[in-house]
Design a protein around this motif. Structure first.
Motif, short mmCIF file in Angstrom:
data_model
loop_
_atom_site.label_atom_id
_atom_site.label_comp_id
_atom_site.label_asym_id
_atom_site.label_seq_id
_atom_site.Cartn_x
_atom_site.Cartn_y
_atom_site.Cartn_z
N LEU A 12 43.97 44.94 36.12
CA LEU A 12 45.17 43.15 35.41
C LEU A 12 45.49 41.97 36.48
O LEU A 12 45.26 40.83 36.68
CB LEU A 12 46.19 43.35 34.11
CG LEU A 12 46.67 42.08 33.87
CD1 LEU A 12 45.35 41.37 32.84
CD2 LEU A 12 47.45 42.44 32.55
N ALA A 13 46.35 43.37 37.31
CA ALA A 13 46.94 42.84 38.60
C ALA A 13 46.33 42.46 39.96
O ALA A 13 46.03 41.07 40.36
CB ALA A 13 47.82 43.65 39.41
N ALA A 14 45.00 42.57 39.83
CA ALA A 14 43.58 42.61 40.54
C ALA A 14 43.25 41.45 39.79
O ALA A 14 42.77 40.17 40.50
CB ALA A 14 42.42 43.48 40.52
N THR A 15 42.64 41.14 39.12
CA THR A 15 42.02 39.65 38.22
C THR A 15 43.66 38.72 37.97
O THR A 15 42.56 37.07 39.09
CB THR A 15 42.24 40.72 36.74
OG1 THR A 15 41.56 41.48 36.71
CG2 THR A 15 41.46 38.84 36.22
N ILE A 16 44.44 38.87 38.40
CA ILE A 16 45.53 38.28 38.78
C ILE A 16 45.18 37.29 40.11
O ILE A 16 44.84 36.39 40.12
CB ILE A 16 47.22 38.26 38.53
CG1 ILE A 16 46.79 38.92 37.08
CG2 ILE A 16 47.30 36.76 38.81
CD1 ILE A 16 48.31 38.84 36.38
N GLU A 242 39.34 36.66 33.66
CA GLU A 242 39.64 35.69 35.10
C GLU A 242 39.03 34.33 34.86
O GLU A 242 39.41 33.74 35.13
CB GLU A 242 39.00 36.10 36.47
CG GLU A 242 38.92 35.72 37.24
CD GLU A 242 38.31 36.14 38.22
OE1 GLU A 242 37.92 35.03 39.35
OE2 GLU A 242 37.72 37.11 38.36
N ILE A 243 38.45 34.09 33.47
CA ILE A 243 37.46 33.11 33.05
C ILE A 243 38.32 31.96 32.27
O ILE A 243 38.99 31.11 32.82
CB ILE A 243 36.56 33.29 32.07
CG1 ILE A 243 35.39 34.30 32.30
CG2 ILE A 243 35.65 31.72 32.11
CD1 ILE A 243 34.32 34.58 32.00
N VAL A 244 39.24 33.04 31.92
CA VAL A 244 40.75 32.10 31.52
C VAL A 244 41.33 31.39 32.56
O VAL A 244 42.29 30.51 32.45
CB VAL A 244 41.14 32.63 30.71
CG1 VAL A 244 42.30 31.10 29.55
CG2 VAL A 244 39.84 32.92 29.14
N MET A 245 42.21 32.59 33.12
CA MET A 245 43.29 32.68 33.66
C MET A 245 43.20 31.35 35.10
O MET A 245 43.78 30.98 35.60
CB MET A 245 43.77 33.97 34.79
CG MET A 245 44.82 34.88 33.39
SD MET A 245 45.09 36.11 34.40
CE MET A 245 43.74 37.08 34.86
N THR A 246 42.07 31.21 35.44
CA THR A 246 41.17 30.20 36.68
C THR A 246 42.10 28.87 36.69
O THR A 246 42.18 28.59 37.79
CB THR A 246 40.30 31.06 37.66
OG1 THR A 246 40.28 31.91 37.81
CG2 THR A 246 40.38 29.59 38.77
N PRO A 247 40.99 28.78 35.66
CA PRO A 247 41.98 27.02 35.72
C PRO A 247 42.69 26.99 34.95
O PRO A 247 43.47 25.71 34.22
CB PRO A 247 40.52 26.66 34.33
CG PRO A 247 39.88 28.19 33.34
CD PRO A 247 40.17 28.83 34.53
#
Length: 290
Positions: A12-16, A242-247
């Motif tokens: 999860l930290a990597a994805t953030i 990541e699809i949600v967090m990026t935007p």
């Protein structure tokens, strides 16, 4: 922490870290050529650490593989992907780039079927088809909104990165990091001369360095460490956030609202990816119990 909890936390930290790419691109005030060149240079430099940590960094065998056909193909695909990655952020919305990039595993599955004759399950093919519908919704709205060039660049980035996923399967002895580092330095050499070094003030230096460090080096190390403690499907399921967090970051911090069509198309892609990965995870758990 249990092994699974530790793995979940690290992935999860990597994805953030990966999801911060859109925010970094919006914080930059340089032209696109400068951003492509110098971000790639920092990425290459910060990847030297993981190269040494993960072993084989100074091995001649690893570096000789770079000049072999598969290594040269990976360098070319990674160079195209890096350049298109930044170019897409400069010419379309962050949400569009994130949603289109989420289709990479299914494009890789299609390439694996075409190039390696690997059999793809009907679930993977159906999910890929649904994802293409989502991409079609996003790009259809961009034609009238002036973002179609950016969406096409995002699609080029995704397809070239899918090739990066497939190439090691064509040559299992091909090391991943040396070609990626070479491609980062090559991208700098190709694009930096067209940029404006004078636009690199302290603000841009800090953003570019953080972009290269967190988005490439730190994220890679965290993901590899975390994925060791999780089934691949579970790590992939966490990565879909990541699809949600990026935007989300650019919406919360910079008030960049995604277009309505992107929300619809992105929701279609996100739902398809999550359902596919959840089914694979359930299947893996059943097999492990039996």
């Amino acid at each position: 922490m249990s092994e699974r909890s530790r793995g979940t936390f690290l992935v999860l930290a990597a994805t953030i870290c990966w999801s911060a790419s859109g925010l970094y691109s919006r914080l930059l005030t340089t032209d696109v050529w400068t951003a492509i060149g110098w971000r790639s240079l920092f990425a290459g430099l910060f990847l030297i650490g993981p190269l040494l940590m993960l072993g084989g960094g100074l091995s001649r065998r690893h570096w000789r593989a770079v000049v072999q056909p598969a290594g040269l193909a990976m360098i070319a695909c990674q160079t195209i992907s890096q350049a298109s990655f930044i170019g897409a952020y400069y010419t379309t919305s962050v949400a569009n780039v994130a949603a289109i990039y989420a289709t990479a595993p299914f494009i890789a599955a299609l390439l694996g079927w075409l190039l390696l004759k690997e059999r793809a399950s009907w679930r993977t093919l159906a999910t890929g088809l649904v994802c293409l519908v989502g991409v079609g919704i996003i790009m259809a709205s961009s034609i009238g909104g002036g973002r179609v060039v950016g969406d096409l660049l995002a699609l080029v980035m995704t397809a070239s990165f899918a090739m990066v996923i497939v190439l090691p399967r064509l040559n299992p002895d091909l090391p991943a990091l040396p070609p990626i580092i070479v491609s980062a330095l090559l991208t700098f050499v190709l694009f930096a001369p067209f940029g404006s070094a004078g636009s690199l003030d302290l603000h841009n230096w800090v953003v570019l360095a953080a972009f290269g460090a967190t988005n490439c080096s730190i994220a890679l190390v965290l993901f590899i460490m975390g994925a060791r403690h999780l089934p691949p499907a579970e790590a992939a399921l966490i990565g879909t956030t990541e699809i949600v967090m990026t935007p989300l970051w650019v919406w919360l911090l910079l008030a960049e609202k995604p277009p309505v069509a992107t929300v619809i198309g992105g929701a279609v892609i996100f739902a398809a990816v999550v359902c596919h990965t959840a089914i694979e995870l359930t299947r893996t758990r059943r097999l492990s119990r039996s």
